[in-house]
Design an enzyme around this catalytic site. Structure first.
Site, PDB file in Angstrom:
ATOM      1  N   ASP A  45       0.862  -1.179   0.000  1.00 15.29           N
ATOM      2  CA  ASP A  45       0.000   0.000   0.000  1.00 15.29           C
ATOM      3  C   ASP A  45       0.900   1.230   0.000  1.00 15.29           C
ATOM      4  O   ASP A  45       1.981   1.225   0.623  1.00 15.29           O
ATOM      5  CB  ASP A  45      -0.920   0.028   1.222  1.00 15.29           C
ATOM      6  CG  ASP A  45      -1.914   1.174   1.162  1.00 15.29           C
ATOM      7  OD1 ASP A  45      -2.949   1.025   0.494  1.00 15.29           O
ATOM      8  OD2 ASP A  45      -1.636   2.236   1.755  1.00 15.29           O
ATOM      9  N   GLU A  47       1.079   5.656   0.291  1.00 19.36           N
ATOM     10  CA  GLU A  47       0.474   6.964   0.533  1.00 19.36           C
ATOM     11  C   GLU A  47       1.198   7.946  -0.366  1.00 19.36           C
ATOM     12  O   GLU A  47       2.414   7.855  -0.558  1.00 19.36           O
ATOM     13  CB  GLU A  47       0.609   7.375   2.007  1.00 19.36           C
ATOM     14  CG  GLU A  47      -0.039   6.406   2.988  1.00 19.36           C
ATOM     15  CD  GLU A  47      -1.527   6.194   2.746  1.00 19.36           C
ATOM     16  OE1 GLU A  47      -2.194   7.115   2.216  1.00 19.36           O
ATOM     17  OE2 GLU A  47      -2.028   5.098   3.064  1.00 19.36           O
ATOM     18  N   HIS A 186      -5.419   4.841   6.524  1.00 16.69           N
ATOM     19  CA  HIS A 186      -4.706   5.648   5.532  1.00 16.69           C
ATOM     20  C   HIS A 186      -3.242   5.830   5.904  1.00 16.69           C
ATOM     21  O   HIS A 186      -2.645   6.875   5.615  1.00 16.69           O
ATOM     22  CB  HIS A 186      -5.385   7.019   5.349  1.00 16.69           C
ATOM     23  CG  HIS A 186      -6.736   6.923   4.716  1.00 16.69           C
ATOM     24  ND1 HIS A 186      -6.938   6.517   3.414  1.00 16.69           N
ATOM     25  CD2 HIS A 186      -7.979   7.167   5.227  1.00 16.69           C
ATOM     26  CE1 HIS A 186      -8.229   6.516   3.140  1.00 16.69           C
ATOM     27  NE2 HIS A 186      -8.884   6.905   4.221  1.00 16.69           N
ATOM     28  N   ASP A 191      -2.713  -0.260   6.351  1.00 18.81           N
ATOM     29  CA  ASP A 191      -3.619  -0.623   5.259  1.00 18.81           C
ATOM     30  C   ASP A 191      -3.159  -1.921   4.582  1.00 18.81           C
ATOM     31  O   ASP A 191      -3.993  -2.736   4.157  1.00 18.81           O
ATOM     32  CB  ASP A 191      -3.687   0.506   4.234  1.00 18.81           C
ATOM     33  CG  ASP A 191      -4.462   1.720   4.764  1.00 18.81           C
ATOM     34  OD1 ASP A 191      -4.853   1.688   5.950  1.00 18.81           O
ATOM     35  OD2 ASP A 191      -4.650   2.677   3.999  1.00 18.81           O
TER      36      ASP A 191
END
Length: 594
Positions: A45, A47, A186, A191
């Site tokens: 994942d 960001e 998040h 995540d």
């Protein structure tokens, strides 16, 4: 601001290599055949500072490596994106510009992640987003993308989790539904941990539908009928080798014949969503067995496929079933020759072809009639006539030499026309091409584009038929030709061709002297009766396959009983219809009615 990477366990020797990706990232999962319990997944994942890789940067990478339900390691690092973190992103993720100011740049983090994940299958929720950012970063840094296989949990969830069970398929919703141990927040690692539990929940549900191997995931998001998926056991035990496969139905009927460089992998694809053909899905439903025929080389496999299709005439194969339906154009053997569309080739008369249909053969005849004043009537005319016949309308239009009007001796003018026709069929098509190209240009100048298109189609049919005959004739007349091509492994691929038919093939090992193998191959090759050239002693498509192989770079002729050549002014030189100018062809294409 921390950066940590937990070292993964040493990958097993049988861990799958990265070879396929869903959603257009890399090649398909067909190249993989590993049970899911043995697959190493890296659930990742990211960001980021925005939604578009070209305009945004990565702020955090988090990943979990799992296999067989066991966590093997984790990877987590903040990343300095080289730009400010927008306020709305900071509110959403909690990652601020100050937090990433001293974090390592992506040029340091990405190589570590790619090496840590190498050999695994990437998993992400909405994989095009995360993998798209990773690929963009790799491209910006000049790194070659390793070609990871990728699984996207979003389409998998849409397949097995209905809207009656969840209102949407967001990660947070699915994490709650599958009772994930970590709540998505998040942040990349959290995540990724939640996605691990979602993945395992999805795989449990998919297992009940027959998704047990990695390649099954390629079609898991595109439902395959259960009765088709259940037939996947037909691929069990098939060899992973080049060759031909035969699907068999009730009464051992051959339903379909195909070829592949890897029989097992190709057959297995018929039971996944990769197979989109409705007729083939229908065939799979009634098939009960698959018979493999392992071949030494891809050429042998392609030839065997053609022969088996012609032999069994499978109802689900559309091509190559009726070689006897091939047509030819012949200049008849009579006092005043004419053109005729025929099924067979006779000795002593010029032919062109074969044509795939009678219509294309007739178009070639019309092209020759447009260029040469050959008679078009079917009457059998005597060499010497005592009384003149009645000329037809074509004679009055100057499109027939009217040999029927000759009295007292042979019509020498028509003999010249017949010789020109014979040369146009067997040797030099230039006069016909030039005459029709001039006519096309004239029609185009008059804006008669429909007629120009018709003449162009006739010309193309003639050139293609003449080119095929000129390619086939020398090889069909050659009683034996032996050729060799080096293999990637360092050996030699050997073929014996007799009258254009593949009579034998073999492959030598690296370092092995090929000449004794050549002698043995010639001694044991199939005995082939000579045909009437230009017809080959095999299916015309087989002859075309053999000629294509012989014309490949690196092929060496070892022995030829007769010269193998084509005319200098052959029809092949006119294959692109260079005589018809590009401007005229463009006008015909753009303005002729459909």
């Amino acid at each position: 601001m921390t950066s940590q990477a937990h070292a993964p366990r040493t990958p097993r020797a049988d861990a799958p290599s990265a070879a396929g990706v869903l959603d257009g990232f890399q090649p398909s999962f067909e190249d993989l055949g590993t049970p899911l319990r043995e697959v190493t997944f890296v659930v990742v994942d990211l960001e980021t500072t925005g939604t578009r890789a070209a305009e945004s940067g990565i702020t955090e990478i988090g990943a979990v490596k799992v296999r067989g339900g066991e966590v093997l390691g984790e990877f987590q690092s903040l990343v300095n994106p080289g730009r400010e973190v927008p306020a709305f992103v900071a509110r959403l993720t909690g990652i601020t510009t100050a937090m990433v100011a001293t974090a390592p740049p992506v040029s340091l983090v990405l190589p570590s992640f790619l090496e840590w994940a190498r050999g695994a299958v990437l998993v992400a929720h909405n994989a095009p987003f995360d993998v798209g950012f990773l690929k963009a970063a790799a491209a910006d840094l000049g790194y070659e993308w390793p070609g990871f296989a990728v699984v996207d949990t979003v389409p998998l969830a849409r397949r097995v989790v209905t809207r009656d069970e969840v209102p949407n398929h967001k990660l947070s919703t699915l994490a709650t539904f599958f009772r994930a141990r970590v709540t998505p927040e998040h942040r990349a690692l959290a995540d990724a941990r939640a996605t691990v539990d979602v993945l395992h929940g999805l795989l449990d549900r998919l297992g009940a539908t027959g998704v047990t191997h990695l390649e099954d995931l390629a079609g898991a998001a595109d439902p395959v009928p259960p009765d088709v998926r259940k037939k996947r056991h037909l691929a069990d035990g098939l060899p992973e080798a080049p060759g031909v496969y035969l699907f068999r139905g009730p009464g051992d009927e051959v339903l379909y014949v195909g070829t592949s460089t890897n029989i097992r992998k190709r057959v297995r694809s018929y039971f996944t969503a990769a197979e989109k053909r409705r007729r083939i899905t229908e065939m799979v439903r009634i098939a009960h067995a698959v018979t493999p025929v392992v071949c030494a080389t891809p050429l042998e496999a392609a030839v065997r496929e053609l022969r088996l299709i012609a032999q069994h005439e499978p109802r689900y194969n559309r091509r190559s079933k009726h070689p006897e339906r091939q047509t030819w154009v012949r200049l008849t053997d009579e006092a005043y020759p004419r053109l005729s569309v025929v099924r067979d080739v006779r000795a002593g008369t010029p032919h062109i072809g074969p044509f795939s249909s009678r219509r294309s053969a007739q178009e070639a005849v019309e092209a020759l009639h447009d260029a040469l004043p050959l008679r078009q009537c079917t009457l059998r005319l005597a060499a010497v006539s005592r009384s003149p016949g009645s000329p037809c309308a074509l004679a009055g239009m100057g499109r027939c030499s009217a040999p029927c009007t000759a009295v007292g001796g042979p019509d020498t003018a028509y003999a010249d026309v017949a010789r020109s026709a014979a040369l146009a069929l067997t040797d030099d098509p230039s006069p016909v091409v030039s005459a029709l190209a001039a006519r096309v240009a004239r029609l185009a100048a008059e804006e008669r584009f429909e007629e120009a298109g018709l003449v162009t189609r006739r010309l193309r049919s003639y050139v293609q038929g003449a080119g095929r005959a000129q390619r086939l004739a020398p090889l069909a007349a050659c009683s034996e030709l032996v050729a060799a091509r080096p293999t990637a492994a360092g050996g030699w691929e050997l073929v014996v061709v007799r009258h254009a038919r593949l009579a034998g093939t073999a492959v030598t090992r690296p370092g092995e002297d090929p000449l004794p193998v050549v002698d043995a191959l010639r001694a044991t090759a199939e005995v082939v009766e000579p045909p009437v050239a230009p017809a080959p002693a095999c299916h015309p498509e087989e002859a075309a396959l053999v000629i294509d192989w012989l014309e490949q770079p690196g092929v060496r002729l070892v022995h030829a009983s007769q010269p193998w050549s084509v005319p200098v002014r052959s029809a092949l030189a006119h294959a692109d219809l260079a005589g018809v100018s590009g401007e005229v062809r463009a006008q015909i294409t753009s303005m002729a009615p459909c």
